[in-house]
Design an enzyme around this catalytic site. Structure first.
Site, PDB file in Angstrom:
ATOM      1  N   ASP A  22      42.259  30.293  37.246  1.00  0.00           N
ATOM      2  CA  ASP A  22      42.215  30.274  38.684  1.00  0.00           C
ATOM      3  C   ASP A  22      41.838  31.625  38.859  1.00  0.00           C
ATOM      4  O   ASP A  22      42.140  32.564  38.259  1.00  0.00           O
ATOM      5  CB  ASP A  22      43.544  29.815  38.861  1.00  0.00           C
ATOM      6  CG  ASP A  22      43.955  29.624  40.366  1.00  0.00           C
ATOM      7  OD1 ASP A  22      43.215  29.441  41.083  1.00  0.00           O
ATOM      8  OD2 ASP A  22      44.898  29.698  40.949  1.00  0.00           O
ATOM      9  N   TRP A  27      38.175  36.138  43.299  1.00  0.00           N
ATOM     10  CA  TRP A  27      37.220  37.070  42.769  1.00  0.00           C
ATOM     11  C   TRP A  27      35.774  37.347  43.573  1.00  0.00           C
ATOM     12  O   TRP A  27      35.320  38.498  43.752  1.00  0.00           O
ATOM     13  CB  TRP A  27      36.951  36.919  41.391  1.00  0.00           C
ATOM     14  CG  TRP A  27      35.968  37.635  40.513  1.00  0.00           C
ATOM     15  CD1 TRP A  27      36.566  38.636  39.721  1.00  0.00           C
ATOM     16  CD2 TRP A  27      34.628  37.517  40.168  1.00  0.00           C
ATOM     17  NE1 TRP A  27      35.513  39.232  38.897  1.00  0.00           N
ATOM     18  CE2 TRP A  27      34.369  38.686  39.318  1.00  0.00           C
ATOM     19  CE3 TRP A  27      33.524  37.055  40.753  1.00  0.00           C
ATOM     20  CZ2 TRP A  27      33.082  38.969  38.926  1.00  0.00           C
ATOM     21  CZ3 TRP A  27      32.187  37.276  40.430  1.00  0.00           C
ATOM     22  CH2 TRP A  27      32.052  38.230  39.446  1.00  0.00           C
ATOM     23  N   ARG A  35      32.090  31.612  47.365  1.00  0.00           N
ATOM     24  CA  ARG A  35      33.040  31.177  46.264  1.00  0.00           C
ATOM     25  C   ARG A  35      32.329  30.687  45.122  1.00  0.00           C
ATOM     26  O   ARG A  35      32.630  30.730  44.081  1.00  0.00           O
ATOM     27  CB  ARG A  35      33.937  29.970  46.848  1.00  0.00           C
ATOM     28  CG  ARG A  35      34.982  30.442  47.987  1.00  0.00           C
ATOM     29  CD  ARG A  35      35.634  29.485  48.454  1.00  0.00           C
ATOM     30  NE  ARG A  35      36.540  28.754  47.788  1.00  0.00           N
ATOM     31  CZ  ARG A  35      37.830  29.070  46.909  1.00  0.00           C
ATOM     32  NH1 ARG A  35      38.463  30.298  47.554  1.00  0.00           N
ATOM     33  NH2 ARG A  35      38.321  28.496  46.104  1.00  0.00           N
ATOM     34  N   GLU A  69      43.273  17.204  42.940  1.00  0.00           N
ATOM     35  CA  GLU A  69      43.523  17.665  44.266  1.00  0.00           C
ATOM     36  C   GLU A  69      42.347  18.541  44.943  1.00  0.00           C
ATOM     37  O   GLU A  69      42.105  18.792  46.231  1.00  0.00           O
ATOM     38  CB  GLU A  69      44.851  18.590  44.461  1.00  0.00           C
ATOM     39  CG  GLU A  69      45.942  17.934  44.375  1.00  0.00           C
ATOM     40  CD  GLU A  69      46.265  17.321  43.015  1.00  0.00           C
ATOM     41  OE1 GLU A  69      46.127  17.938  41.913  1.00  0.00           O
ATOM     42  OE2 GLU A  69      46.932  15.999  42.955  1.00  0.00           O
ATOM     43  N   ASN A  70      41.419  19.031  43.965  1.00  0.00           N
ATOM     44  CA  ASN A  70      40.370  19.787  44.469  1.00  0.00           C
ATOM     45  C   ASN A  70      39.295  19.173  45.476  1.00  0.00           C
ATOM     46  O   ASN A  70      38.255  19.813  45.700  1.00  0.00           O
ATOM     47  CB  ASN A  70      39.629  20.396  43.211  1.00  0.00           C
ATOM     48  CG  ASN A  70      40.407  21.571  42.468  1.00  0.00           C
ATOM     49  OD1 ASN A  70      40.453  21.855  41.261  1.00  0.00           O
ATOM     50  ND2 ASN A  70      41.264  22.195  43.378  1.00  0.00           N
ATOM     51  N   ARG A 196      52.434  28.616  39.356  1.00  0.00           N
ATOM     52  CA  ARG A 196      52.899  26.963  39.294  1.00  0.00           C
ATOM     53  C   ARG A 196      51.849  26.644  38.255  1.00  0.00           C
ATOM     54  O   ARG A 196      50.876  27.009  37.852  1.00  0.00           O
ATOM     55  CB  ARG A 196      52.731  26.438  40.797  1.00  0.00           C
ATOM     56  CG  ARG A 196      51.391  27.063  41.424  1.00  0.00           C
ATOM     57  CD  ARG A 196      51.293  26.135  42.806  1.00  0.00           C
ATOM     58  NE  ARG A 196      50.174  26.532  43.450  1.00  0.00           N
ATOM     59  CZ  ARG A 196      49.962  27.703  44.139  1.00  0.00           C
ATOM     60  NH1 ARG A 196      51.066  28.461  44.036  1.00  0.00           N
ATOM     61  NH2 ARG A 196      48.864  28.119  44.436  1.00  0.00           N
TER      62      ARG A 196
HETATM   63  C1  IPE Z   1      44.334  24.773  39.913  1.00  0.00           C
HETATM   64  O1  IPE Z   1      43.903  25.589  40.605  1.00  0.00           O
HETATM   65  C2  IPE Z   1      43.237  23.738  39.188  1.00  0.00           C
HETATM   66  C3  IPE Z   1      42.049  24.345  38.577  1.00  0.00           C
HETATM   67  C4  IPE Z   1      42.088  25.478  38.066  1.00  0.00           C
HETATM   68  C5  IPE Z   1      40.949  23.534  38.478  1.00  0.00           C
HETATM   69  P1  IPE Z   1      44.082  25.505  41.984  1.00  0.00           P
HETATM   70  O2  IPE Z   1      43.668  26.653  42.684  1.00  0.00           O
HETATM   71  O3  IPE Z   1      43.239  24.196  42.483  1.00  0.00           O
HETATM   72  O4  IPE Z   1      45.484  25.158  42.397  1.00  0.00           O
HETATM   73  P2  IPE Z   1      46.451  25.488  43.677  1.00  0.00           P
HETATM   74  O5  IPE Z   1      45.722  24.893  44.725  1.00  0.00           O
HETATM   75  O6  IPE Z   1      46.521  26.916  43.754  1.00  0.00           O
HETATM   76  O7  IPE Z   1      47.735  24.927  43.172  1.00  0.00           O
HETATM   77  C1  IPE Z   2      39.687  27.752  40.013  1.00  0.00           C
HETATM   78  O1  IPE Z   2      39.442  29.039  40.944  1.00  0.00           O
HETATM   79  C2  IPE Z   2      38.678  26.940  40.132  1.00  0.00           C
HETATM   80  C3  IPE Z   2      38.764  25.841  40.519  1.00  0.00           C
HETATM   81  C4  IPE Z   2      40.091  25.325  41.093  1.00  0.00           C
HETATM   82  C5  IPE Z   2      37.669  24.716  40.399  1.00  0.00           C
HETATM   83  P1  IPE Z   2      39.801  28.858  42.436  1.00  0.00           P
HETATM   84  O2  IPE Z   2      38.526  28.126  43.069  1.00  0.00           O
HETATM   85  O3  IPE Z   2      41.046  28.045  42.904  1.00  0.00           O
HETATM   86  O4  IPE Z   2      40.069  30.377  43.059  1.00  0.00           O
HETATM   87  P2  IPE Z   2      41.007  30.848  44.122  1.00  0.00           P
HETATM   88  O5  IPE Z   2      42.437  30.436  43.711  1.00  0.00           O
HETATM   89  O6  IPE Z   2      40.634  30.074  45.312  1.00  0.00           O
HETATM   90  O7  IPE Z   2      40.889  32.210  44.003  1.00  0.00           O
HETATM   91 MG    MG Z   3      42.917  28.442  43.173  1.00  0.00          MG
END
Ligand code: IPE
Ligand code: IPE
Ligand code: MG
Length: 242
Positions: A22, A27, A35, A69-70, A196
């Site tokens: 995450d 970053w 992103r 959820e993504n 979490r």
């Molecule tokens: C968890 O990260 C899922 C992955 C790393 C693929 P998220 O950024 O999606 O989780 P939440 O939304 O902070 O719980």
């Molecule tokens: C984790 O990084 C990668 C995926 C969930 C695919 P994030 O994209 O969730 O990065 P933040 O949490 O927004 O910084």
């Molecule tokens: Mg994230």
């Protein structure tokens, strides 16, 4: 002769470390970049971490790449992520195979596009007999979704008379989950300061240790990986063996 009497069966089957990778978005944001730029940087770190596993005594590594959820993210980000998955598989398949990695994917494959599915299936097929390091990629994965899919499959098996409800135990559940023959994780590492688990390996992590670090995934590397293993006393002592 190696005296392995001090090593229990759990240790001998090899360490399993799972990553909630995450912080890619933050970053990128810190660099005033979009992103997907963070996701690309993150993918390089994933490669580095996988490469480090054999040296660190890690036999199983599981990587949370995309959660159920993504899909709530913007179309643009999802498209970029799916393109990155395809690109990364194409680019690394040969080397992963040469390194003795066995790659598996867990999660619901239903919604994934054919082009990506083909690459996933090819990589699984190519590496199926490898055993040096087991790399599991969680793609469109959710722990609750996995348990629901397993439950439906068990219900079908009961209906078909293949199993009896009274025979369903933890072992049965384990078999029906996507992780069937993969041991439970010993350690789950989440980067980016969130404490979490975001629906990751819900059943499998019941007894795992957890490490939450503030480091953003694109800044996580081999050295920090080793440091975390040392903190939990998990870096493998090879006892003079291989
Ligand atoms: C968890 O990260 C899922 C992955 C790393 C693929 P998220 O950024 O999606 O989780 P939440 O939304 O902070 O719980
Ligand atoms: C984790 O990084 C990668 C995926 C969930 C695919 P994030 O994209 O969730 O990065 P933040 O949490 O927004 O910084
Ligand atoms: Mg994230």
């Amino acid at each position: 002769m190696n005296d392995q009497s001090g090593i229990d069966a759990e240790t001998r089957r090899g360490l399993h470390v799972a990553f909630i990778m995450d912080g890619n978005g933050r970053w990128a944001k810190a660099r005033k970049r979009p992103r997907p730029f963070g996701h690309q940087a993150g993918a390089k770190r994933t490669r580095e971490v996988v490469e480090a596993c054999p040296d660190l005594g890690v036999k199983y590594v599981t990587l949370y790449a995309f959660s159920t959820e993504n899909w709530k993210r913007s179309r643009k980000e999802i498209t970029a992520l799916m393109a990155l998955f395809r690109h990364t598989i194409r680019k690394t398949a040969h080397d992963l195979h040469a390194e003795g990695a066995r790659v598996r994917f867990i999660g619901d494959r239903g919604p994934l596009d054919r082009k990506l599915l083909n690459l996933m299936e090819e990589l699984e097929g190519l590496t199926r007999n490898n055993d040096r390091v087991h790399v599991t990629v969680a793609l469109n994965y959710g722990g609750r979704d996995e348990i629901l899919r397993a439950t439906r499959k068990m219900a079908d098996a009961v209906k078909a008379g293949a199993i009896q409800p009274a025979d369903i135990g933890e072992d049965t559940m384990k078999q029906y989950l996507d992780t069937g023959d993969i041991p439970d994780p010993d350690l789950v590492i989440r980067t980016s300061g969130e404490s979490r688990t975001s629906n990751f390996l819900v059943w499998q992590s019941a007894y795992a240790e957890y490490e939450f670090t503030d480091t953003l995934w694109p800044d996580f590397g081999r050295e920090q990986f080793a440091t975390v293993l040392d903190k939990f006393g998990l870096r493998e002592r090879r006892y003079g063996g291989v």
